[in-house]
Design a protein around this motif. Structure first.
Motif, PDB file in Angstrom:
ATOM      1  N   THR A  58     110.962 -67.500 -40.062  1.00 49.84           N
ATOM      2  CA  THR A  58     112.122 -67.559 -38.709  1.00 49.84           C
ATOM      3  C   THR A  58     112.533 -68.450 -37.432  1.00 49.84           C
ATOM      4  N   SER A  66     115.044 -69.570 -34.401  1.00 50.18           N
ATOM      5  CA  SER A  66     115.278 -68.931 -32.939  1.00 50.18           C
ATOM      6  C   SER A  66     116.011 -70.422 -31.933  1.00 50.18           C
ATOM      7  N   HIS A 105     117.685 -65.619 -26.171  1.00 51.13           N
ATOM      8  CA  HIS A 105     117.544 -67.083 -27.712  1.00 51.13           C
ATOM      9  C   HIS A 105     118.729 -65.990 -28.266  1.00 51.13           C
ATOM     10  N   ALA A 154     117.443 -64.528 -31.970  1.00 51.18           N
ATOM     11  CA  ALA A 154     116.506 -65.247 -33.117  1.00 51.18           C
ATOM     12  C   ALA A 154     116.788 -64.024 -34.751  1.00 51.18           C
ATOM     13  N   VAL A 187     118.329 -61.856 -28.210  1.00 49.69           N
ATOM     14  CA  VAL A 187     116.533 -61.669 -27.090  1.00 49.69           C
ATOM     15  C   VAL A 187     116.886 -61.745 -25.302  1.00 49.69           C
ATOM     16  N   PHE A 202     111.288 -62.175 -32.884  1.00 52.60           N
ATOM     17  CA  PHE A 202     110.553 -61.658 -31.196  1.00 52.60           C
ATOM     18  C   PHE A 202     108.987 -63.081 -31.499  1.00 52.60           C
ATOM     19  N   TYR A 245     110.640 -66.775 -32.016  1.00 53.40           N
ATOM     20  CA  TYR A 245     111.410 -66.998 -30.970  1.00 53.40           C
ATOM     21  C   TYR A 245     110.059 -67.417 -29.709  1.00 53.40           C
ATOM     22  N   GLU A 275     108.219 -70.221 -30.981  1.00 54.61           N
ATOM     23  CA  GLU A 275     109.983 -71.875 -30.218  1.00 54.61           C
ATOM     24  C   GLU A 275     109.746 -71.719 -29.457  1.00 54.61           C
TER      25      GLU A 275
END
Length: 299
Positions: A131, A133, A162, A164, A172, A238, A241, A244
């Motif tokens: 992932t 973001s 963000h 993501a 998001v 998420f 996110y 991050e």
């Protein structure tokens, strides 16, 4: 149930143990004799956003080849098929027992762990791609807020907007109040246009109840759906996110409640490790309809 074509179609709801909740998906455990047009026709007949088809099965090795169809077209796993994958994994675990499964999909190999919880209910855990973001740009944010009818002042400053990624991209946005999240009346066409321009699969709207508990809503106009009741792909993004932003300092599991405001409550368990860019999403699934004939030939 048996479809009009004589093929056994199972119906499950994913990310819930209550048939009245979760996100429904179709599952065909023996699609070895179906061509693409028949699979597409069955998906249209079922009418759910996703139907999974097991086209090859090796139960001894717990390895299965899957294809996914919406009522309109084939979709790959990373596009939006986590719901159908959870449903298929639980359906298979009910027949061959819990444990690790491997799904070969158009997007590649997908390992899925199935297990029974303390109440005996089966659940499946999927591992996302790595992932990432990034902060949303002002123009992106302004266009999305205008379509939603939201104001910047209604956002939670501790959870900045963000974009993501967890296989696909999601915007998001965190609401500062639960009432803002509950009041969702957006411009369907305008938001769909914004999402197509920026390549977003859903807009992931959240409200933080506690550090490890969030409520979410996912407008999905680009898929022709006002709102998705459970979105595993968005939950994975998420989780990335949160990592991050540094909001997960050690390996932890976050609960995401989704679908409550549309009357289909769902629960997604999101496991985040600060040292691992991948995110694990766990959900239960429960059968909606008992098939009219004995189990499929493939398993």
């Amino acid at each position: 149930m048996t479809s009009g074509t004589g093929t056994d179609v199972l119906r499950y709801t994913a990310f819930s143990s209550d048939p009245a909740g979760g996100n429904p998906a179709g599952v065909v455990l023996d699609a070895s004799g179906l061509d693409e047009q028949r699979m597409l026709g069955l998906a249209a007949e079922v009418g759910y956003s996703e139907t999974a088809f097991v086209t090859e099965a090796d139960p001894a090795r717990r390895r299965f080849t899957l294809r996914y169809f919406s009522p309109l077209a084939e979709v790959d796993f990373c596009g939006h098929a986590t719901v159908a994958t959870v449903a298929t994994a639980v359906a298979l675990a009910e027949r061959i027992g819990p444990g690790e499964l491997v799904f070969d999909t158009p997007a590649g190999e997908i390992p899925v762990l199935t297990a029974a919880d303390g109440e005996g209910a089966l659940h499946a855990t999927l591992t996302s791609v790595p992932t990432r973001s990034r902060p949303a740009e002002d123009a992106e944010l302004d266009a999305a807020l205008a379509a939603l009818g939201w104001e910047r002042g209604e956002l939670d400053p501790a959870l900045p907007p963000h974009v993501a990624f967890g296989g696909v991209h999601h915007l998001v946005l965190a609401a500062a109040a639960r009432a803002r999240l509950a009041d969702l009346a957006y411009d369907f066409e305008a938001l769909a246009d914004v999402m197509r321009r920026h390549g977003w699969t859903t807009v992931h709207l959240v409200w933080r109840e506690a550090p490890d508990r969030f409520h979410a809503r996912d407008p999905f106009p680009v898929g022709g759906v006002v709102e998705d009741p459970a979105t595993g792909a968005a939950a994975a993004a998420f989780g990335g996110y949160l990592r991050e932003l540094g909001l997960v300092a050690e390996p932890a599991r976050v609960v995401v409640r989704q679908g409550e405001d549309m009357g289909r409550p769902s629960e997604l368990l999101v496991a985040v490790d600060p040292g691992d860019p991948r995110v694990r999403v766990t959900g239960r699934a429960v059968a909606l309809v008992t098939p009219s004939v004995t189990g499929p030939r493939a398993v």
